[in-house]
Motif scaffolding. Structure first.
Motif, short mmCIF file in Angstrom:
data_model
loop_
_atom_site.label_atom_id
_atom_site.label_comp_id
_atom_site.label_asym_id
_atom_site.label_seq_id
_atom_site.Cartn_x
_atom_site.Cartn_y
_atom_site.Cartn_z
N UNK A 211 0.78 -1.22 0.00
CA UNK A 211 0.00 0.00 0.00
C UNK A 211 0.81 1.27 0.00
N UNK A 212 2.06 1.20 -0.46
CA UNK A 212 2.94 2.37 -0.46
C UNK A 212 2.70 3.23 -1.69
N UNK A 213 2.93 4.52 -1.50
CA UNK A 213 2.87 5.49 -2.60
C UNK A 213 4.25 5.91 -3.06
N UNK A 214 5.27 5.78 -2.19
CA UNK A 214 6.63 6.19 -2.57
C UNK A 214 7.65 5.33 -1.86
N UNK A 215 8.82 5.20 -2.50
CA UNK A 215 9.98 4.53 -1.91
C UNK A 215 11.21 5.39 -2.23
#
Length: 505
Positions: A211-215
């Motif tokens: 469920x991540x939007x950025x790394x």
């Protein structure tokens, strides 16, 4: 093949601009009589060796590929005594100057061999031409056993036309986003471009599943992964580029630097060089974030101070006692900040964040994750939200928090903000929670924990309110804890917020 002895007796001690380093006798190759030439060097490093040992290699013209393999002994040592561990990397003919342009790769202790060509290189290393001149194989004796460290290095040069260099392609600075919203990210991750075991594509798939939007790409002491993330990024995932700068006195994560930025790591706190490279990170558009400041691995404990920090990685991977120590230290910094102590002009407190530091299975990408209120899903907006402390840290995407403080004539503030009301104005602090069954809410202030809730229902959702005044609490932050296993000790962390400050400055 030619064998050389590069023992400790054949050395020159020199200074790179920071810590002293050892230079061995150089290895030379004859002009290209054969298509391939190999030299093997053996030597022994004693306990107390410098942090870095350089082996000069005289590379003639016409070389298309340079390959290096190495081994070292691992003798038995008494319990509690460090054994041998030897890192490796390489600098090209442009030299080993601290912060210079000669860096061509670093694999630490993750690999036993590597190669470089114009068109390709081992992960951790930078492709490019193998130009003639003096190259330096860099050895990092991380720890040396009492018996010493005996090593063997084999260098192979292959002559021929260089391949065609590939122009690097980098991920974009923005993803589609949802406008001003809460975005979830993991800024401390390792792929096979340093000591991880996952490809960027595998990390991207795990990030989306979490469920991540950025790394953020954060390989140990190399930026070689920067050109390998473009295919992973997409409308639904922002990929920022950085580095984990792994010194002998602690690690710092550079978050969102310009593509191709290399940050040197060859110094200790006593060398007074860290500030220079922290400023380089910011000049390259990145954030400076000391990582796992109380980690117990050798060289991991943070010793540079926090004067250059844009944020602190308080939570690293599964919650452990060293995270508890980092949280307590960070909270003490918050107390000092409300007294006006310890910060440079323009910054009066340092926000907290959390990341997974995931390397390989079973390390979970996105455990924990930093949830940032940002104007959009762009590098600049995410960085601005982290820098401002408009964020909280959660163990997974299942957990959501909303912390607000309200008082006076309709005034209200959220995490990272200040509620500007009088000292004796009644203030209501409210935390709304979802995804945290049976967890306990704690409100923490500059006096410590001043309110602890009953466990949330099994459904995991609820709201907790507490009333105070700015004269009683200079700030309030929230912790969400799992049920405690041992009496009065707090349970493991499920989430925590940055503070809301109360009262006029």
């Amino acid at each position: 093949m030619c064998d050389d002895d590069a023992g400790i007796g054949r050395r020159t001690l020199f200074v790179t601009g920071a810590a002293a380093a050892l230079t061995l006798s150089s290895v030379s190759f004859a002009s290209a009589a054969d298509r391939q030439q190999t030299r093997t060097v053996r030597g022994t490093l004693p306990p107390g060796s410098p942090d870095f040992v350089y082996l000069p290699v005289e590379v003639p013209s016409g070389v298309g590929e340079l390959r290096v393999a190495y081994t070292y002994d691992r003798p038995a040592v008494p319990a509690g005594t460090a054994g041998n561990a030897l890192d490796i990397g390489i600098f090209d003919e442009r030299g080993t100057e601290l912060g210079g342009r000669g860096f061509r790769g670093w694999s630490g202790g993750a690999r036993t061999e590597f190669f470089l060509r114009a068109d390709d290189a081992t992960p951790g290393y930078l492709p490019g031409p193998v130009r003639s001149g003096t190259w330096h194989i860099a050895l990092g004796p991380y720890t040396v056993a009492p018996q010493g460290l005996t090593y063997e290095i084999t260098i192979t040069l292959t002559y021929g036309e260089p391949g065609t260099a590939v122009e690097p392609v980098y991920p974009p600075d923005r993803a589609k986003g949802r406008g001003r919203d809460w975005y979830r990210g993991d800024c401390h991750l390792h792929s096979w471009y340093s000591d991880g075991r996952r490809t960027p594509a595998e990390i991207g798939a795990l990030a989306r599943a979490a469920g991540l939007d950025f790394v953020n790409s954060s390989e140990h002491n190399t930026h070689s992964a920067h050109a390998h993330w473009a295919d992973v990024a997409g409308d639904d995932l922002l990929v920022m580029l950085g580095e984990e700068v792994t010194t002998r006195n602690g690690h710092v994560v550079a978050i969102g630097t310009d593509p191709g930025t290399f940050v040197d790591w060859r110094y200790r706190a006593r060398d007074n060089r860290y500030g220079r490279f922290a400023r380089q990170i910011r000049k390259a558009g990145g954030l400076v974030v000391p990582a796992h400041p109380h980690a117990t691995c050798i060289g991991c404990n943070w010793k540079f101070g926090f004067g250059e920090a844009d944020a602190i990685e308080v939570w690293n991977g599964p919650w452990t006692p060293d995270d508890e120590m980092a949280l307590a230290d960070w909270d003490s910094m918050l107390v000092a900040s409300v007294r006006g102590e310890g910060r440079e002009a323009g910054r009066d407190w340092i926000p907290a964040m959390g990341s997974s530091d995931a390397h390989r299975a079973p390390d979970a990408v996105g455990h924990p994750q930093t949830v940032v209120l940002a104007d959009d899903l762009t590098r600049e907006a995410i960085q601005e939200g982290i820098r401002a402390g408009r964020s909280y840290v959660a163990e997974s995407a299942a957990v959501s928090l909303s912390l607000t403080a309200s008082g006076g004539r309709g005034a209200h503030a959220g995490v990272g903000e200040r509620l500007e009301v009088g000292r004796d104005t009644p203030v209501t602090v409210r935390l709304e929670v979802s995804g945290a069954p049976r967890c306990v809410v704690r409100f923490v202030t500059d006096q410590g924990v001043l309110h602890t809730s009953a466990p949330l229902p099994v459904a995991g959702s609820g709201a907790v309110e507490w009333r105070t005044t700015p004269s009683y609490a200079a700030y309030v932050r929230a912790e969400l804890r799992h049920e405690a296993a041992l009496g009065p000790l707090p349970g493991p962390m499920a989430a925590f917020t940055n503070p809301v400050f109360l009262g006029a400055r």
